[in-house]
Design a protein around this motif. Sequence first.
Motif, mmCIF file in Angstrom:
data_model
loop_
_atom_site.group_PDB
_atom_site.id
_atom_site.type_symbol
_atom_site.label_atom_id
_atom_site.label_comp_id
_atom_site.label_asym_id
_atom_site.label_seq_id
_atom_site.Cartn_x
_atom_site.Cartn_y
_atom_site.Cartn_z
ATOM 1 N N VAL A 139 -1.479 -44.034 -18.591
ATOM 2 C CA VAL A 139 -2.843 -43.884 -19.110
ATOM 3 C C VAL A 139 -3.764 -44.955 -18.519
ATOM 4 O O VAL A 139 -4.889 -44.659 -18.097
ATOM 5 C CB VAL A 139 -2.838 -43.941 -20.650
ATOM 6 N N ASP B 22 -1.949 -33.897 -14.800
ATOM 7 C CA ASP B 22 -1.636 -32.934 -15.855
ATOM 8 C C ASP B 22 -0.813 -33.549 -16.983
ATOM 9 O O ASP B 22 -0.770 -32.996 -18.097
ATOM 10 C CB ASP B 22 -0.871 -31.738 -15.270
ATOM 11 N N ILE C 160 -1.156 -36.846 -18.082
ATOM 12 C CA ILE C 160 -1.845 -37.939 -18.770
ATOM 13 C C ILE C 160 -2.280 -37.558 -20.184
ATOM 14 O O ILE C 160 -2.091 -38.351 -21.130
ATOM 15 C CB ILE C 160 -3.056 -38.424 -17.939
ATOM 16 N N PRO C 161 -2.850 -36.371 -20.421
ATOM 17 C CA PRO C 161 -3.250 -36.029 -21.800
ATOM 18 C C PRO C 161 -2.100 -36.100 -22.799
ATOM 19 O O PRO C 161 -2.280 -36.600 -23.924
ATOM 20 C CB PRO C 161 -3.787 -34.598 -21.655
ATOM 21 N N ALA C 162 -0.925 -35.633 -22.414
ATOM 22 C CA ALA C 162 0.225 -35.689 -23.322
ATOM 23 C C ALA C 162 0.639 -37.134 -23.587
ATOM 24 O O ALA C 162 1.030 -37.484 -24.716
ATOM 25 C CB ALA C 162 1.393 -34.897 -22.737
ATOM 26 N N LYS D 243 -1.363 -39.685 -23.637
ATOM 27 C CA LYS D 243 -2.361 -40.221 -24.575
ATOM 28 C C LYS D 243 -2.043 -39.793 -26.008
ATOM 29 O O LYS D 243 -2.170 -40.592 -26.951
ATOM 30 C CB LYS D 243 -3.749 -39.734 -24.187
ATOM 31 N N GLU D 244 -1.637 -38.542 -26.171
ATOM 32 C CA GLU D 244 -1.300 -38.054 -27.509
ATOM 33 C C GLU D 244 -0.114 -38.810 -28.078
ATOM 34 O O GLU D 244 -0.107 -39.183 -29.259
ATOM 35 C CB GLU D 244 -0.994 -36.554 -27.461
#
Length: 499
Positions: free
Chosen positions: A432, A443, A445-447, A449-450
Amino acid sequence: MSFKICIIGAGSVGFTKKLCSDILKVPEFTGIEIALTDINAHNLDMIRQIIERMVEVNGLPAKVTATTDRREALKGARYVMNCVRIGGLEAFETDISIPLKYGVDQCVGDTICAGGIMYGQRGIAAMLEFCRDINELAEENALLLNYANPMVMMTWAAIDHGNVRTVGLCHGVQNGHRQIATALGAKGPEEVDIICSGINHQTWYLDIRYKGRRIDRDELVAALEAHPVFSVQEKVRIDVLKRFGVYSTESNGHLSEYLPWYRKRPDEITNWISLDEWIHGETGGYLRYCTENRNWFEEDFPKFLEEANAPLDGPRTDEHASWILEALETGRVYRGHFNVKNNGVIRNLPDDCIIESPGFVDRFGINMVEGIELPLAAAATCQASVDVQRMAVRAAMTGDVDLLKQAVLHDPLVGAVCTPDEVWQMVDEMLVAQAEWLPQYADAIPAAKERLKDPKVKTRDWAGAARLGVRSVDELRAARAEKDKSADEGHGLGTKVMG
């Protein structure tokens, strides 16, 4: 001779000045073109002025160009030198600070360990772009001379996935060679012959001859322990020498973070390091050094520009680049230590890995000395790093987050300090923080962050076992003046050898 050399990352003013000075001292190279490129236009302009001054003062017909357009610089290049640090100091800071939250105390963080693995993810993404441009724009079969760390991962990626003829170059062997010569009382490294082999930053002096006489482990240990500087600065290297029977090329700080034994217990780290200079084990030492010296481009520029007025009549340095180019172009044979595919050169390391070992260069190319076998302890240490490097390169190529985490989990120092849950969370945090330099993980990075919204493990605010503060420019100026004074008085030996 007329050919073109492109230097990517030329804005590292001091190092580029050294490389170009060496190249221009080759008599046959006076008519070449040196194309400088960097994303930092200001630093690029400084180095352009310096190299142009060298050419002008010495009346050379060489051509110097500078552009922030890398593709323009690469057009028609026969040789390409890569000297970049992807992400600069901003990314480098997170290579050090985030692992510290999980108890991983690094001195350098540019080879393996958590910082080096992430540095490789950033660097490989850029390396593939360089290789694409080289294949499209440079001379056919152009040679890439990679100086960028992590040396093994970058070189491995360029060869296997960039499909560019590549050799990795480092000066660790030369630095250690000078140190050994000094410890033995030699007048210089020319009196000491060496055979050194392994992988970059874990290369081992397998045979040392002083005036033709072989130096064994006990004699080298005695010489190093009797030396007033090395005995203090090189405790890890000396301890490994005693246990393995061979000496490592790398400084105390470098070597300590590639092994699982010397930096895993915070209360014992200071027993193995020296804080007289960053390279001997200080927490985040190289980051501090680079941060302090960021503004010294401005300080050093007038000095470098003035030095460029001098005739190019002194000896060349022992950086490999100019000697390799000279051998390839003129046939004058050069012996050095090079990072290339193993392919059986070292019998007890995998064929696919990148090794650092002796070779000879002539018109026919870089010819490696085959049939080397490492002592089993040295081979085991190298093998552990090779496995990490292989996973890290494949992760960088595929954007496979699980494989990246597995690589970090298997790193010797990280594995000695962290639990699997800590490794998984640490890598998420680094992904991150460094997302802008990691296109292959966009693709994922969002997961990450979660997952970080509900952390599984607690972290701590820890500066490390031996962190020193960044000095101001005035403090640096005073320290340099004192260092120069000590050197003049004959007390700067250890610093000069490893500097």
